[in-house]
Motif scaffolding. Structure first.
Motif, PDB file in Angstrom:
ATOM      1  N   TRP A 138      38.382  40.865  23.119  1.00 33.93           N
ATOM      2  CA  TRP A 138      36.961  41.230  23.029  1.00 33.93           C
ATOM      3  C   TRP A 138      36.517  41.998  24.268  1.00 33.93           C
ATOM      4  O   TRP A 138      35.697  42.914  24.186  1.00 33.93           O
ATOM      5  CB  TRP A 138      36.083  40.007  22.803  1.00 33.93           C
ATOM      6  N   ILE A 139      37.052  41.626  25.421  1.00 34.59           N
ATOM      7  CA  ILE A 139      36.745  42.380  26.643  1.00 34.59           C
ATOM      8  C   ILE A 139      37.256  43.810  26.504  1.00 34.59           C
ATOM      9  O   ILE A 139      36.559  44.771  26.845  1.00 34.59           O
ATOM     10  CB  ILE A 139      37.340  41.685  27.886  1.00 34.59           C
ATOM     11  N   TYR A 140      38.458  43.955  25.944  1.00 34.22           N
ATOM     12  CA  TYR A 140      39.003  45.300  25.700  1.00 34.22           C
ATOM     13  C   TYR A 140      38.060  46.099  24.788  1.00 34.22           C
ATOM     14  O   TYR A 140      37.768  47.261  25.061  1.00 34.22           O
ATOM     15  CB  TYR A 140      40.402  45.207  25.091  1.00 34.22           C
ATOM     16  N   LEU A 141      37.590  45.465  23.731  1.00 34.81           N
ATOM     17  CA  LEU A 141      36.667  46.150  22.817  1.00 34.81           C
ATOM     18  C   LEU A 141      35.370  46.540  23.517  1.00 34.81           C
ATOM     19  O   LEU A 141      34.871  47.652  23.340  1.00 34.81           O
ATOM     20  CB  LEU A 141      36.333  45.248  21.622  1.00 34.81           C
ATOM     21  N   ASN A 153      40.793  49.853  31.426  1.00 34.76           N
ATOM     22  CA  ASN A 153      40.466  48.907  30.364  1.00 34.76           C
ATOM     23  C   ASN A 153      41.646  47.965  30.113  1.00 34.76           C
ATOM     24  O   ASN A 153      41.481  46.746  30.047  1.00 34.76           O
ATOM     25  CB  ASN A 153      40.081  49.661  29.093  1.00 34.76           C
ATOM     26  N   VAL A 154      42.829  48.535  29.968  1.00 30.83           N
ATOM     27  CA  VAL A 154      44.027  47.720  29.732  1.00 30.83           C
ATOM     28  C   VAL A 154      44.278  46.784  30.914  1.00 30.83           C
ATOM     29  O   VAL A 154      44.564  45.593  30.727  1.00 30.83           O
ATOM     30  CB  VAL A 154      45.255  48.617  29.463  1.00 30.83           C
ATOM     31  N   LEU A 155      44.164  47.312  32.121  1.00 32.73           N
ATOM     32  CA  LEU A 155      44.399  46.478  33.307  1.00 32.73           C
ATOM     33  C   LEU A 155      43.390  45.334  33.410  1.00 32.73           C
ATOM     34  O   LEU A 155      43.763  44.188  33.684  1.00 32.73           O
ATOM     35  CB  LEU A 155      44.360  47.335  34.580  1.00 32.73           C
ATOM     36  N   ILE A 156      42.124  45.633  33.201  1.00 27.14           N
ATOM     37  CA  ILE A 156      41.076  44.608  33.301  1.00 27.14           C
ATOM     38  C   ILE A 156      41.245  43.557  32.207  1.00 27.14           C
ATOM     39  O   ILE A 156      41.183  42.350  32.478  1.00 27.14           O
ATOM     40  CB  ILE A 156      39.674  45.256  33.239  1.00 27.14           C
ATOM     41  N   ILE A 161      43.144  37.995  30.669  1.00 20.64           N
ATOM     42  CA  ILE A 161      43.998  37.061  29.923  1.00 20.64           C
ATOM     43  C   ILE A 161      44.902  36.300  30.894  1.00 20.64           C
ATOM     44  O   ILE A 161      45.047  35.075  30.793  1.00 20.64           O
ATOM     45  CB  ILE A 161      44.818  37.800  28.849  1.00 20.64           C
ATOM     46  N   LEU A 162      45.464  37.004  31.849  1.00 19.90           N
ATOM     47  CA  LEU A 162      46.333  36.394  32.854  1.00 19.90           C
ATOM     48  C   LEU A 162      45.582  35.339  33.659  1.00 19.90           C
ATOM     49  O   LEU A 162      46.023  34.192  33.775  1.00 19.90           O
ATOM     50  CB  LEU A 162      46.873  37.494  33.768  1.00 19.90           C
ATOM     51  N   ILE A 163      44.435  35.709  34.176  1.00 20.17           N
ATOM     52  CA  ILE A 163      43.647  34.781  35.002  1.00 20.17           C
ATOM     53  C   ILE A 163      43.155  33.600  34.166  1.00 20.17           C
ATOM     54  O   ILE A 163      43.233  32.447  34.606  1.00 20.17           O
ATOM     55  CB  ILE A 163      42.479  35.526  35.682  1.00 20.17           C
TER      56      ILE A 163
END
Length: 177
Positions: A138-141, A153-156, A161-163
């Motif tokens: 959803w953050i990506y969207l 966008n991909v990095l954030i 998800i990682l964090i």
């Protein structure tokens, strides 16, 4: 852990979630990895050497190293699955695109664990796994709607998800049974 069947489990882990996503989306060329054998050859070579590599590195690293790589893969594959569902050819609605991202990220591990005769991680660990992926997609969207550069966008989104996944381990956050 996954040593009895390194070859099939390596291939399934690499391509399983994306294949399930492509089937659900009726995406053509069907099973993208079939059209590009280089991906299969790289995974095939890695699967051959993985048991030896893991034997050597297990002396140097603990399970946390495998967790980190698993979570990075989860984030990247989930975000890429969402991106593919949003692609101009697919044009899936936001919720469907998000679910395709979750399927891409999560189903590889499920299929791998079943193939290796293990209870899938998502079913035996009550820490949020798919929930972290869902939120990251959803953050990506959202960042896509704000027209944030794709790389950022991909990095954030992947970093979220990682964090989020690491926070669930650090604070032992679990979903109710």
């Amino acid at each position: 852990m996954l040593q009895p069947y390194p070859m099939p489990s390596g291939l399934v882990t690499a391509f399983g979630g994306g294949t399930v996503r492509d089937v659900l989306l009726s995406r053509r060329p069907f099973f993208y990895w079939v059209m590009h054998q280089d991906y299969v050859l790289v995974v095939f070579a890695m699967a051959i050497f993985a048991p030896y590599f893991l034997r050597v590195t297990s002396r140097l690293f603990d399970q946390r190293a495998l967790l980190i790589t698993d979570v990075i893969g989860l984030g990247l594959f989930s975000v890429s699955g969402t991106s593919i569902a949003l692609d101009t050819q697919m044009q899936m609605p936001s919720f469907t695109a998000t679910m395709m991202g979750v399927v891409t990220g999560v189903f590889s591990g499920i299929i791998r664990d079943v193939l290796c005769n293990e209870i899938p991680l998502i079913l035996r660990d009550s820490r949020p796994y798919a929930v972290c992926t869902f939120a990251g997609c959803w953050i990506y969207l959202g960042l896509s709607e704000l027209e944030v550069d794709t790389i950022y966008n991909v990095l954030i989104s992947t970093a979220f998800i990682l964090i989020a996944r690491f926070v669930t381990f650090k604070f032992d956050i679990r979903l109710p049974h």
